[in-house]
Write a protein that holds these residues in place. Sequence first.
Motif, PDB file in Angstrom:
ATOM      1  N   PHE A 155      65.085 -65.729 -44.713  1.00 14.75           N
ATOM      2  CA  PHE A 155      66.144 -66.350 -45.493  1.00 14.75           C
ATOM      3  C   PHE A 155      65.507 -67.266 -46.514  1.00 14.75           C
ATOM      4  CE2 PHE A 155      68.940 -70.269 -45.534  1.00 14.75           C
ATOM      5  CZ  PHE A 155      69.815 -69.783 -46.486  1.00 14.75           C
ATOM      6  N   ASP A 156      65.731 -67.007 -47.807  1.00 18.09           N
ATOM      7  CA  ASP A 156      64.981 -67.724 -48.831  1.00 18.09           C
ATOM      8  C   ASP A 156      65.546 -69.093 -49.161  1.00 18.09           C
ATOM      9  OD1 ASP A 156      67.185 -67.254 -50.487  1.00 18.09           O
ATOM     10  OD2 ASP A 156      66.247 -65.574 -51.516  1.00 18.09           O
ATOM     11  N   GLY A 157      66.684 -69.436 -48.590  1.00 18.10           N
ATOM     12  CA  GLY A 157      67.204 -70.781 -48.791  1.00 18.10           C
ATOM     13  C   GLY A 157      67.898 -71.001 -50.119  1.00 18.10           C
ATOM     14  N   ALA A 158      67.966 -69.967 -50.952  1.00 18.57           N
ATOM     15  CA  ALA A 158      68.600 -70.130 -52.258  1.00 18.57           C
ATOM     16  C   ALA A 158      70.107 -70.299 -52.110  1.00 18.57           C
ATOM     17  CB  ALA A 158      68.301 -68.922 -53.145  1.00 18.57           C
ATOM     18  N   ASP A 159      70.719 -70.894 -53.124  1.00 15.05           N
ATOM     19  CA  ASP A 159      72.171 -70.949 -53.164  1.00 15.05           C
ATOM     20  C   ASP A 159      72.718 -69.537 -53.315  1.00 15.05           C
ATOM     21  OD1 ASP A 159      72.630 -73.791 -53.038  1.00 15.05           O
ATOM     22  OD2 ASP A 159      71.779 -73.903 -55.042  1.00 15.05           O
ATOM     23  N   VAL A 160      73.978 -69.359 -52.935  1.00 18.25           N
ATOM     24  CA  VAL A 160      74.612 -68.043 -53.022  1.00 18.25           C
ATOM     25  C   VAL A 160      75.944 -68.179 -53.742  1.00 18.25           C
ATOM     26  CG1 VAL A 160      73.493 -67.095 -50.977  1.00 18.25           C
ATOM     27  CG2 VAL A 160      75.654 -68.344 -50.734  1.00 18.25           C
ATOM     28  N   VAL A 161      76.373 -67.074 -54.326  1.00 15.78           N
ATOM     29  CA  VAL A 161      77.698 -66.996 -54.928  1.00 15.78           C
ATOM     30  C   VAL A 161      78.604 -66.259 -53.950  1.00 15.78           C
ATOM     31  CG1 VAL A 161      79.088 -66.089 -56.821  1.00 15.78           C
ATOM     32  CG2 VAL A 161      76.829 -67.058 -57.290  1.00 15.78           C
ATOM     33  N   VAL A 162      79.744 -66.864 -53.649  1.00 11.07           N
ATOM     34  CA  VAL A 162      80.676 -66.267 -52.699  1.00 11.07           C
ATOM     35  C   VAL A 162      82.018 -66.008 -53.376  1.00 11.07           C
ATOM     36  CG1 VAL A 162      79.557 -67.358 -50.732  1.00 11.07           C
ATOM     37  CG2 VAL A 162      81.456 -68.525 -51.847  1.00 11.07           C
ATOM     38  N   THR A 163      82.712 -64.988 -52.887  1.00 10.18           N
ATOM     39  CA  THR A 163      84.051 -64.663 -53.367  1.00 10.18           C
ATOM     40  C   THR A 163      84.904 -64.234 -52.186  1.00 10.18           C
ATOM     41  OG1 THR A 163      83.567 -62.310 -53.723  1.00 10.18           O
ATOM     42  CG2 THR A 163      83.131 -63.805 -55.571  1.00 10.18           C
ATOM     43  N   GLU A 189      73.006 -71.640 -46.569  1.00  5.81           N
ATOM     44  CA  GLU A 189      73.157 -71.715 -45.118  1.00  5.81           C
ATOM     45  C   GLU A 189      74.535 -72.207 -44.690  1.00  5.81           C
ATOM     46  OE1 GLU A 189      70.974 -75.625 -46.210  1.00  5.81           O
ATOM     47  OE2 GLU A 189      71.046 -73.547 -46.896  1.00  5.81           O
ATOM     48  N   SER A 190      75.473 -72.319 -45.615  1.00  5.88           N
ATOM     49  CA  SER A 190      76.790 -72.871 -45.296  1.00  5.88           C
ATOM     50  C   SER A 190      77.499 -72.057 -44.219  1.00  5.88           C
ATOM     51  CB  SER A 190      77.660 -72.924 -46.546  1.00  5.88           C
ATOM     52  OG  SER A 190      78.967 -73.355 -46.225  1.00  5.88           O
ATOM     53  N   GLY A 191      77.811 -72.703 -43.102  1.00  5.13           N
ATOM     54  CA  GLY A 191      78.481 -72.026 -42.012  1.00  5.13           C
ATOM     55  C   GLY A 191      79.944 -71.743 -42.276  1.00  5.13           C
ATOM     56  N   ARG A 192      80.537 -72.417 -43.248  1.00  6.94           N
ATOM     57  CA  ARG A 192      81.955 -72.172 -43.539  1.00  6.94           C
ATOM     58  C   ARG A 192      82.169 -70.881 -44.332  1.00  6.94           C
ATOM     59  NH1 ARG A 192      85.226 -76.651 -46.175  1.00  6.94           N
ATOM     60  NH2 ARG A 192      86.915 -75.332 -45.407  1.00  6.94           N
ATOM     61  N   VAL A 193      81.095 -70.310 -44.847  1.00 11.42           N
ATOM     62  CA  VAL A 193      81.239 -69.030 -45.560  1.00 11.42           C
ATOM     63  C   VAL A 193      81.772 -67.961 -44.611  1.00 11.42           C
ATOM     64  CG1 VAL A 193      79.995 -67.179 -46.740  1.00 11.42           C
ATOM     65  CG2 VAL A 193      79.531 -69.565 -47.328  1.00 11.42           C
ATOM     66  N   PRO A 194      81.118 -67.696 -43.462  1.00 10.78           N
ATOM     67  CA  PRO A 194      81.708 -66.709 -42.548  1.00 10.78           C
ATOM     68  C   PRO A 194      82.978 -67.204 -41.891  1.00 10.78           C
ATOM     69  CG  PRO A 194      79.745 -67.710 -41.573  1.00 10.78           C
ATOM     70  CD  PRO A 194      79.798 -68.163 -43.000  1.00 10.78           C
ATOM     71  N   ALA A 195      83.099 -68.510 -41.687  1.00 12.65           N
ATOM     72  CA  ALA A 195      84.302 -69.032 -41.035  1.00 12.65           C
ATOM     73  C   ALA A 195      85.548 -68.766 -41.873  1.00 12.65           C
ATOM     74  CB  ALA A 195      84.148 -70.526 -40.780  1.00 12.65           C
ATOM     75  N   LEU A 196      85.410 -68.792 -43.182  1.00 12.05           N
ATOM     76  CA  LEU A 196      86.534 -68.545 -44.088  1.00 12.05           C
ATOM     77  C   LEU A 196      86.657 -67.078 -44.470  1.00 12.05           C
ATOM     78  CD1 LEU A 196      86.157 -71.674 -46.414  1.00 12.05           C
ATOM     79  CD2 LEU A 196      87.969 -71.259 -44.726  1.00 12.05           C
ATOM     80  N   GLY A 197      85.771 -66.239 -43.957  1.00 16.32           N
ATOM     81  CA  GLY A 197      85.830 -64.812 -44.265  1.00 16.32           C
ATOM     82  C   GLY A 197      85.425 -64.466 -45.679  1.00 16.32           C
ATOM     83  N   LEU A 198      84.573 -65.291 -46.295  1.00 18.87           N
ATOM     84  CA  LEU A 198      84.151 -65.042 -47.669  1.00 18.87           C
ATOM     85  C   LEU A 198      82.962 -64.090 -47.709  1.00 18.87           C
ATOM     86  CD1 LEU A 198      84.416 -68.683 -49.080  1.00 18.87           C
ATOM     87  CD2 LEU A 198      86.143 -66.869 -49.104  1.00 18.87           C
ATOM     88  N   ALA A 199      82.785 -63.442 -48.846  1.00 18.73           N
ATOM     89  CA  ALA A 199      81.696 -62.478 -49.021  1.00 18.73           C
ATOM     90  C   ALA A 199      80.594 -63.096 -49.867  1.00 18.73           C
ATOM     91  CB  ALA A 199      82.214 -61.205 -49.700  1.00 18.73           C
ATOM     92  N   VAL A 200      79.349 -62.919 -49.437  1.00 17.79           N
ATOM     93  CA  VAL A 200      78.188 -63.367 -50.211  1.00 17.79           C
ATOM     94  C   VAL A 200      77.781 -62.230 -51.139  1.00 17.79           C
ATOM     95  CG1 VAL A 200      75.781 -64.090 -50.102  1.00 17.79           C
ATOM     96  CG2 VAL A 200      77.405 -64.905 -48.388  1.00 17.79           C
ATOM     97  N   LEU A 201      77.727 -62.505 -52.436  1.00 16.32           N
ATOM     98  CA  LEU A 201      77.410 -61.465 -53.409  1.00 16.32           C
ATOM     99  C   LEU A 201      75.904 -61.243 -53.506  1.00 16.32           C
ATOM    100  CD1 LEU A 201      79.906 -62.159 -56.333  1.00 16.32           C
ATOM    101  CD2 LEU A 201      80.213 -60.839 -54.235  1.00 16.32           C
ATOM    102  N   ALA A 202      75.518 -59.994 -53.583  1.00 16.77           N
ATOM    103  CA  ALA A 202      74.106 -59.651 -53.742  1.00 16.77           C
ATOM    104  C   ALA A 202      73.606 -60.140 -55.090  1.00 16.77           C
ATOM    105  CB  ALA A 202      73.920 -58.137 -53.630  1.00 16.77           C
TER     106      ALA A 202
END
Length: 321
Positions: free
Chosen positions: A147-155, A231-244
């Motif tokens: 895990f590279d630790g970079a920020d991610v864009v979620v939708t 690493e935000s745990g609320r991303v899966p908790a809210l059902g959001l998708a991490v964009l490639a």
Amino acid sequence: MPRTARACAPAALLSLVLLLAGCGNSTLTSPDASGGLLAHRADLRAASYVVGGGPTTALRLLCQMTIAAVQAANGTAEDECGKVAAVDVHGSPQESDVDTGWASLRTTMPDGTPAPDGQLPPTATPLATLRATDAPRGVAWLDPTAFDGADVVVTRPGVAADLPALAALTATRPTTLCATTDAVPGSPVAPGTAALLAGYRFAPTVVPQDAGSVLAGVATGRCTAGLVPGESGRVPALGLAVLADPRGVLVGPAGPRGFAPVMRQGVLAGHPGVADLFGEITRRLDGPAMRGMVREVEVDGRDPRDVARRWLVAEGLVAKA
């Protein structure tokens, strides 16, 4: 004392002892971790480590993984997960007894210590620079997590499959990017957005917010997308998708910004095989795994120790935790 009272006294005393053992802050702990792949990767018999953690959930989880890994390899480990490992390992043995821990390369200053208040430094310090700087100080850095630790864009699911697809929306409809103000450096408006513009021609309306507001905005549709810590745990908790991010623009020219083990060189030299234990963990620990564990702690309220050990067992690294 009547005979019947004398006969019952030992049983009553035993019951009282057992009751007290189960109450309050008992010193009894569950058995040490054992077995699994890590038991065959290194023999740490007679090795003892004081393991530090850090202020973040991710660093506390990694601290607990280290303790379990050492135990599985027949070593002993002392839990100091409340201490900031990167700070304590850099201190002299007279100042701190912490031998090893982890550091986030996203928030590490050139001197090897965390940036004040967890803020990002202007530019990420390459791992090679940290190794060269810290070697004369007796501090060793091992390879970081997958895990590279970079920020991610979620939708929200279905909005876009990756960053190029999201950028294409900009030309067809108004697009809002809510971004944490301490995201990857790049823009005075909302750091990180300049990298998206340069890499994908993604030029939305930018709304800087705190991480919680960003994620809530994406989940409710107020924001088309959000730029948040990876690493935000609320991303899966809210059902959001991490964009490639196929072009890796959020990682940046400095390379990986994940989590790296840091330890005193003398401790590493005493049992070099401990590096193999860390390697088995870092090779497997990707973004979804980290976000999932952080979610369990921050959203579901579970103990970092239990969460970390369950992951190790699921990966086959530890047989019994």
